[in-house]
Structures are given as structure tokens and as C-alpha cells.
Design a protein around this motif. Structure first.
Motif, PDB file in Angstrom:
ATOM      1  N   ASN A 164      38.874  47.514  39.254  1.00  0.00           N
ATOM      2  CA  ASN A 164      38.853  46.131  39.741  1.00  0.00           C
ATOM      3  C   ASN A 164      37.479  45.657  40.167  1.00  0.00           C
ATOM      4  O   ASN A 164      37.029  44.602  39.751  1.00  0.00           O
ATOM      5  CB  ASN A 164      39.839  45.941  40.897  1.00  0.00           C
ATOM      6  CG  ASN A 164      41.272  45.987  40.418  1.00  0.00           C
ATOM      7  OD1 ASN A 164      41.558  45.698  39.266  1.00  0.00           O
ATOM      8  ND2 ASN A 164      42.171  46.373  41.303  1.00  0.00           N
ATOM      9  N   ASP A 165      36.794  46.420  41.026  1.00  0.00           N
ATOM     10  CA  ASP A 165      35.523  45.931  41.556  1.00  0.00           C
ATOM     11  C   ASP A 165      34.304  46.684  41.044  1.00  0.00           C
ATOM     12  O   ASP A 165      33.184  46.211  41.161  1.00  0.00           O
ATOM     13  CB  ASP A 165      35.523  45.939  43.088  1.00  0.00           C
ATOM     14  CG  ASP A 165      35.691  47.328  43.683  1.00  0.00           C
ATOM     15  OD1 ASP A 165      36.164  48.227  42.965  1.00  0.00           O
ATOM     16  OD2 ASP A 165      35.358  47.503  44.864  1.00  0.00           O
ATOM     17  N   SER A 217      28.660  47.244  39.911  1.00  0.00           N
ATOM     18  CA  SER A 217      29.571  46.245  40.479  1.00  0.00           C
ATOM     19  C   SER A 217      29.912  45.278  39.362  1.00  0.00           C
ATOM     20  O   SER A 217      29.022  44.766  38.692  1.00  0.00           O
ATOM     21  CB  SER A 217      28.899  45.486  41.626  1.00  0.00           C
ATOM     22  OG  SER A 217      28.661  46.342  42.708  1.00  0.00           O
ATOM     23  N   ASN A 218      31.189  45.037  39.154  1.00  0.00           N
ATOM     24  CA  ASN A 218      31.606  44.101  38.120  1.00  0.00           C
ATOM     25  C   ASN A 218      31.232  42.674  38.520  1.00  0.00           C
ATOM     26  O   ASN A 218      31.301  42.310  39.698  1.00  0.00           O
ATOM     27  CB  ASN A 218      33.109  44.205  37.886  1.00  0.00           C
ATOM     28  CG  ASN A 218      33.524  45.582  37.414  1.00  0.00           C
ATOM     29  OD1 ASN A 218      32.701  46.348  36.915  1.00  0.00           O
ATOM     30  ND2 ASN A 218      34.793  45.907  37.569  1.00  0.00           N
ATOM     31  N   ILE A 219      30.857  41.863  37.550  1.00  0.00           N
ATOM     32  CA  ILE A 219      30.356  40.514  37.825  1.00  0.00           C
ATOM     33  C   ILE A 219      31.374  39.655  38.559  1.00  0.00           C
ATOM     34  O   ILE A 219      31.004  38.891  39.448  1.00  0.00           O
ATOM     35  CB  ILE A 219      29.852  39.821  36.530  1.00  0.00           C
ATOM     36  CG1 ILE A 219      29.067  38.561  36.841  1.00  0.00           C
ATOM     37  CG2 ILE A 219      30.998  39.530  35.578  1.00  0.00           C
ATOM     38  CD1 ILE A 219      27.745  38.789  37.520  1.00  0.00           C
ATOM     39  N   ASP A 220      32.659  39.752  38.220  1.00  0.00           N
ATOM     40  CA  ASP A 220      33.661  38.944  38.911  1.00  0.00           C
ATOM     41  C   ASP A 220      33.723  39.302  40.389  1.00  0.00           C
ATOM     42  O   ASP A 220      33.865  38.431  41.247  1.00  0.00           O
ATOM     43  CB  ASP A 220      35.037  39.056  38.251  1.00  0.00           C
ATOM     44  CG  ASP A 220      35.492  40.484  38.063  1.00  0.00           C
ATOM     45  OD1 ASP A 220      34.665  41.395  38.008  1.00  0.00           O
ATOM     46  OD2 ASP A 220      36.724  40.689  37.968  1.00  0.00           O
ATOM     47  N   MET A 238      31.133  40.504  42.085  1.00  0.00           N
ATOM     48  CA  MET A 238      29.879  40.014  42.661  1.00  0.00           C
ATOM     49  C   MET A 238      29.960  38.519  42.976  1.00  0.00           C
ATOM     50  O   MET A 238      29.367  38.055  43.945  1.00  0.00           O
ATOM     51  CB  MET A 238      28.719  40.287  41.685  1.00  0.00           C
ATOM     52  CG  MET A 238      28.438  41.765  41.498  1.00  0.00           C
ATOM     53  SD  MET A 238      27.276  42.079  40.150  1.00  0.00           S
ATOM     54  CE  MET A 238      25.753  41.492  40.870  1.00  0.00           C
ATOM     55  N   LEU A 239      30.701  37.789  42.142  1.00  0.00           N
ATOM     56  CA  LEU A 239      30.818  36.337  42.325  1.00  0.00           C
ATOM     57  C   LEU A 239      31.997  35.969  43.222  1.00  0.00           C
ATOM     58  O   LEU A 239      32.209  34.788  43.498  1.00  0.00           O
ATOM     59  CB  LEU A 239      30.970  35.657  40.964  1.00  0.00           C
ATOM     60  CG  LEU A 239      29.775  35.811  40.030  1.00  0.00           C
ATOM     61  CD1 LEU A 239      30.101  35.232  38.648  1.00  0.00           C
ATOM     62  CD2 LEU A 239      28.549  35.146  40.611  1.00  0.00           C
ATOM     63  N   GLY A 240      32.773  36.973  43.650  1.00  0.00           N
ATOM     64  CA  GLY A 240      33.909  36.699  44.518  1.00  0.00           C
ATOM     65  C   GLY A 240      35.108  36.095  43.808  1.00  0.00           C
ATOM     66  O   GLY A 240      35.920  35.415  44.412  1.00  0.00           O
ATOM     67  N   ILE A 241      35.232  36.375  42.506  1.00  0.00           N
ATOM     68  CA  ILE A 241      36.332  35.848  41.721  1.00  0.00           C
ATOM     69  C   ILE A 241      37.432  36.888  41.657  1.00  0.00           C
ATOM     70  O   ILE A 241      37.198  38.036  41.305  1.00  0.00           O
ATOM     71  CB  ILE A 241      35.868  35.505  40.285  1.00  0.00           C
ATOM     72  CG1 ILE A 241      34.782  34.434  40.336  1.00  0.00           C
ATOM     73  CG2 ILE A 241      37.036  35.066  39.415  1.00  0.00           C
ATOM     74  CD1 ILE A 241      34.096  34.218  38.995  1.00  0.00           C
ATOM     75  N   SER A 242      38.648  36.485  42.007  1.00  0.00           N
ATOM     76  CA  SER A 242      39.795  37.384  41.937  1.00  0.00           C
ATOM     77  C   SER A 242      40.475  37.223  40.592  1.00  0.00           C
ATOM     78  O   SER A 242      40.791  36.118  40.167  1.00  0.00           O
ATOM     79  CB  SER A 242      40.777  37.069  43.059  1.00  0.00           C
ATOM     80  OG  SER A 242      41.922  37.878  42.913  1.00  0.00           O
ATOM     81  N   LEU A 243      40.702  38.346  39.920  1.00  0.00           N
ATOM     82  CA  LEU A 243      41.366  38.304  38.615  1.00  0.00           C
ATOM     83  C   LEU A 243      42.864  38.602  38.737  1.00  0.00           C
ATOM     84  O   LEU A 243      43.543  38.742  37.741  1.00  0.00           O
ATOM     85  CB  LEU A 243      40.717  39.313  37.653  1.00  0.00           C
ATOM     86  CG  LEU A 243      39.251  39.033  37.331  1.00  0.00           C
ATOM     87  CD1 LEU A 243      38.708  40.104  36.405  1.00  0.00           C
ATOM     88  CD2 LEU A 243      39.095  37.666  36.692  1.00  0.00           C
ATOM     89  N   ASP A 244      43.372  38.672  39.956  1.00  0.00           N
ATOM     90  CA  ASP A 244      44.809  38.940  40.160  1.00  0.00           C
ATOM     91  C   ASP A 244      45.657  37.753  39.792  1.00  0.00           C
ATOM     92  O   ASP A 244      45.360  36.642  39.915  1.00  0.00           O
ATOM     93  CB  ASP A 244      45.072  39.346  41.611  1.00  0.00           C
ATOM     94  CG  ASP A 244      44.394  40.679  41.923  1.00  0.00           C
ATOM     95  OD1 ASP A 244      44.130  41.449  40.985  1.00  0.00           O
ATOM     96  OD2 ASP A 244      44.131  40.926  43.110  1.00  0.00           O
TER      97      ASP A 244
END
Length: 93
Positions: A30-31, A82-85, A87-93
Motif C-alpha cells: 500500500n505505502d 515510498s509509493n507516489i500515491d 507521498m501525495l496523501g492519496i488513498s486508493l481504498d
């Protein structure tokens, strides 16, 4: 990021010019994702991932997919990004 070939963008240890250093993303969570350094010059002249590389962009398929996060103390040819999402605070849930 996805499992497969990617690159760390950082300065070359000899010329000090920005260069793409080949890595392989070996697993994606995830992160963060696990990586293995494949670039011969990065291994030969720096030993792999070293202090000061944290935050260096990781590029895959011409897109920034993350940034260098850490290395394994026992094997500096392996580490994490660290995955870009994340790092940008984007939740993929």
C-alpha cells in the motif's frame, strides 16, 4: 508502481551528472514497495543505495511512481521506495 523494471534518477558517482540507474521493483504494498538495484555502476561505485539518496525519484513507464525511502542495512543493493500515491496523501481504498 508495479513489479518490474524501473529507474532511480540520481547523480552519477563519476561524472556527477543526473542519470537513470536501473532497478527492479520486486513487490508492491500500500505505502511502500521493495526494490533491488540492477545498475552495475551504482553497485560498483556506491555499493547500491546510500545515505543521501532518500527522496530520489523512481521512474517507471516514463512516470514518477515513488521516491527512494530506505535500504537494507545487511544488503545495500535492496531497499524500499515510498509509493507516489502515499507521498501525495492519496488513498486508493
Amino acid at each position: 508502481p508495479k513489479v518490474g523494471r524501473a529507474y532511480i534518477l540520481c547523480s552519477d558517482s563519476i561524472t556527477n551528472e543526473l542519470k537513470l540507474h536501473e532497478i527492479k521493483i520486486t513487490s508492491v504494498d500500500n505505502d511502500l514497495s521493495s526494490i533491488k538495484v540492477l545498475d552495475d555502476s551504482l553497485i560498483r561505485f556506491r555499493g547500491g543505495i546510500v545515505k543521501g539518496m532518500s527522496g530520489s525519484p523512481v521512474i517507471q513507464d516514463n512516470k514518477i511512481v515513488g521516491g527512494v525511502r530506505s535500504t537494507k542495512i545487511s544488503n545495500t543493493k535492496e531497499g524500499h521506495i515510498s509509493n507516489i500515491d502515499n507521498m501525495l496523501g492519496i488513498s486508493l481504498d
